[in-house]
Scaffold this motif. Structure first.
Motif, PDB file in Angstrom:
ATOM      1  N   SER A 119      16.583   0.445  -5.881  1.00 56.76           N
ATOM      2  CA  SER A 119      15.710   0.583  -6.722  1.00 56.76           C
ATOM      3  C   SER A 119      16.307  -0.521  -8.002  1.00 56.76           C
ATOM      4  N   GLU A 125      14.281  -7.276 -10.200  1.00 53.82           N
ATOM      5  CA  GLU A 125      13.150  -6.575  -9.140  1.00 53.82           C
ATOM      6  C   GLU A 125      13.409  -7.442  -7.853  1.00 53.82           C
ATOM      7  N   LYS A 126      13.647  -8.662  -7.989  1.00 59.92           N
ATOM      8  CA  LYS A 126      13.269  -9.221  -6.630  1.00 59.92           C
ATOM      9  C   LYS A 126      14.708  -9.031  -5.903  1.00 59.92           C
ATOM     10  N   SER A 168       5.972   0.583  -0.628  1.00 58.25           N
ATOM     11  CA  SER A 168       6.762  -0.568  -0.699  1.00 58.25           C
ATOM     12  C   SER A 168       6.122  -1.463  -1.381  1.00 58.25           C
ATOM     13  N   PRO A 169       7.151  -2.558  -2.074  1.00 60.30           N
ATOM     14  CA  PRO A 169       6.403  -3.610  -2.916  1.00 60.30           C
ATOM     15  C   PRO A 169       5.534  -4.508  -1.827  1.00 60.30           C
ATOM     16  N   ASP A 170       5.772  -4.695  -0.582  1.00 60.43           N
ATOM     17  CA  ASP A 170       4.921  -5.526  -0.012  1.00 60.43           C
ATOM     18  C   ASP A 170       3.605  -4.815   0.269  1.00 60.43           C
ATOM     19  N   HIS A 213      14.621  -5.420  -4.323  1.00 61.74           N
ATOM     20  CA  HIS A 213      13.759  -5.582  -3.292  1.00 61.74           C
ATOM     21  C   HIS A 213      14.385  -6.071  -2.019  1.00 61.74           C
ATOM     22  N   ASN A 248      16.572  -3.555  -0.776  1.00 60.37           N
ATOM     23  CA  ASN A 248      15.818  -2.303  -0.496  1.00 60.37           C
ATOM     24  C   ASN A 248      16.735  -1.039  -1.258  1.00 60.37           C
TER      25      ASN A 248
END
Length: 471
Positions: A420, A411-412, A291-293, A415, A418
């Motif tokens: 793409s 992108e933010k 995940s991004p995190d 995210h 949740n």
């Protein structure tokens, strides 16, 4: 504080008895005179080091030789082959040699740390001693400790010929108390300490130490000084010439006591030094399914990973490694978190240098990089998603932007939902009279700091994605 040991008198006896060494060194030790055969009960030194630079003729017979060097010029140091001395008591394949440039005068030895720190401050990024690796032969794992500007290290096989080329980048007049021109430069010493592996495979078993006295001049200054000395000696009478040593083509390092900071005398020195031309500390490879995190945690140290006053010495070492300060782990090996937090910005600059000192100070104090733009968005649900629990009003989320581009904003937002980023076709901003304005990079760059938006999602009829509308 570094300390210089005087030369032992036993060296002269050993040197005189080592007759079989002279045959091996004959090609470059032309100044040696024939000596009687060695006695059976005498032990010759296991190694012999030869600096390929001429000695000064203006040195009296009872005094130690003096060699002139040019600043920044590569000079060869030859290590005598183990086979020639038939040294059979060394079991390890390689031996480790540590080469140092230190002060000869005892007065400067007591203030050596301050002298070297002052030189570091005036010459940021430079080293007192460097190793010319391309010219060197038969050495492996060359190391240049970043906090020891006057030291280089390397391994070599005593069964083979080895030569290390070194460069001295400071000149003798840089350490004179008064600089009005025409000062007599202070002499240095080049010392080599050699160690073999112990039972723990660590190079801590001292074998041999030797050194010689040198003076360093600006480029080509050593050649002029040597020529001047020879001309002065030639003008003297025959009786006066006999009081002085002849000038030899090479300098034999004399046997001496080991340096006090040697590994066998200081257990903390067994910590490996950074390797010469080492690459930056690698980070973990990011898994594509993370995940991004998780990706952010794997790639860079978090701002929340601050050094605490309760951090132990081991925790502090791990913190230095995570924040790319591995070259200072040895220096701060006995420091706890509280010790580092007590240091000031000036302390870090003095110890680590201007660039690394400021970077380490900011990391210790937990100073994070502020984002270029912060906006707040209120998330509306997508089809099939449950709305967030009410907290007496709308819940906003903070988006931190660095690049200030539409791609970064997309992108933010993706995210946040949740999903793409490819599922977001376009991002619009609702303008006057309800019109939809396509968001561009210029528009993102003109967003006001801490602007609040409400996100609406609209199904894109031309694709399977969504359009995001900022209100």
């Amino acid at each position: 504080m570094l300390f210089w040991h005087s030369q032992p008198e036993t060296y002269h006896q050993q040197h005189a008895n080592a007759g079989y060494l002279r045959d091996a060194l004959a090609p470059f030790l032309k100044h040696e005179t024939p000596q009687p055969p060695a006695e059976k009960d005498s032990k010759a030194p296991p190694f012999q080091y030869v600096l390929c630079a001429a000695t000064s003729p203006a040195v009296k017979l009872q005094e130690e030789t003096l060699t002139y060097l040019n600043q920044g010029q590569s000079y060869e140091i030859r290590m005598l082959n183990r086979k020639l001395v038939e040294c059979t008591d060394i079991s390890s394949k390689y031996v480790k040699s540590i080469v140092r440039v230190v002060f000869h005068d005892r007065r400067l030895q007591y203030t050596e740390h301050q002298q070297l720190e002052g030189w570091r401050w005036n010459r940021p990024g430079d080293r007192i001693l460097d190793l010319d690796v391309p010219l060197s032969v038969g050495i492996v794992e060359p190391q240049v400790p970043p906090m020891q500007l006057n030291t280089v290290e390397f391994l070599w096989d005593p069964n083979k010929c080895a030569s290390a080329f070194v460069q001295v980048n400071c000149i003798s007049t840089e350490f004179t108390p008064r600089k009005h021109g025409g000062e007599k430069g202070v002499p240095f010493r080049i010392q080599i300490d050699t160690f073999a592996q112990n039972e723990n495979k660590e190079y801590m078993e001292h074998i041999h130490s030797a050194s010689c006295q040198v003076k360093v001049f600006k480029p080509k200054g050593a050649d002029r000084k040597l020529k001047t000395d020879r001309e002065k000696i030639e003008k003297r009478s025959f009786q006066e010439k006999e009081k002085y040593q002849p000038s030899y083509e090479t300098t034999v390092l004399r046997e001496c006591s080991p340096w006090p900071d040697a590994p066998s005398m200081n257990s903390s020195s067994s910590t490996p030094s950074p390797v010469y031309h080492s690459s930056p500390t690698p980070y973990s490879i990011i898994d594509g399914n993370a995940s991004p995190d998780q990706q952010e945690d794997l790639t860079f140290p978090s701002c929340s990973d601050n050094l605490l006053a309760t951090s132990s010495m081991q925790d502090t070492q791990q913190w230095l490694l995570r924040h790319r300060f591995s070259s200072f782990c040895r220096l701060f090996s006995s420091f706890s978190g509280a010790d580092l937090l007590k240091m000031t910005k000036e302390d870090f600059i003095q110890v680590c240098g201007p660039a690394d000192g400021i970077r380490l100070f900011n990391a210790v104090k937990g100073r994070c990089i502020q984002p270029r733009l912060t906006i707040y968005v209120c998330q509306h649900k997508l089809k099939g998603q449950q709305p967030p629990k009410s907290l007496g009003g709308d819940v906003y989320h903070a988006l931190y932007l660095e690049d200030l581009t539409t791609a970064e904003l997309t992108e933010k937002i993706a995210h946040l939902y949740n999903i793409s980023p490819a599922q977001i076709s376009h991002v619009y901003r609702q303008g006057p009279t309800g019109i939809h304005v396509l968001v561009s990079d210029k528009m993102v760059q003109n967003f006001m700091e801490e602007t609040c938006f409400i996100l609406n999602t609209v199904k894109d009829e031309t694709s399977d994605g969504y359009c995001i509308v900022l209100k």
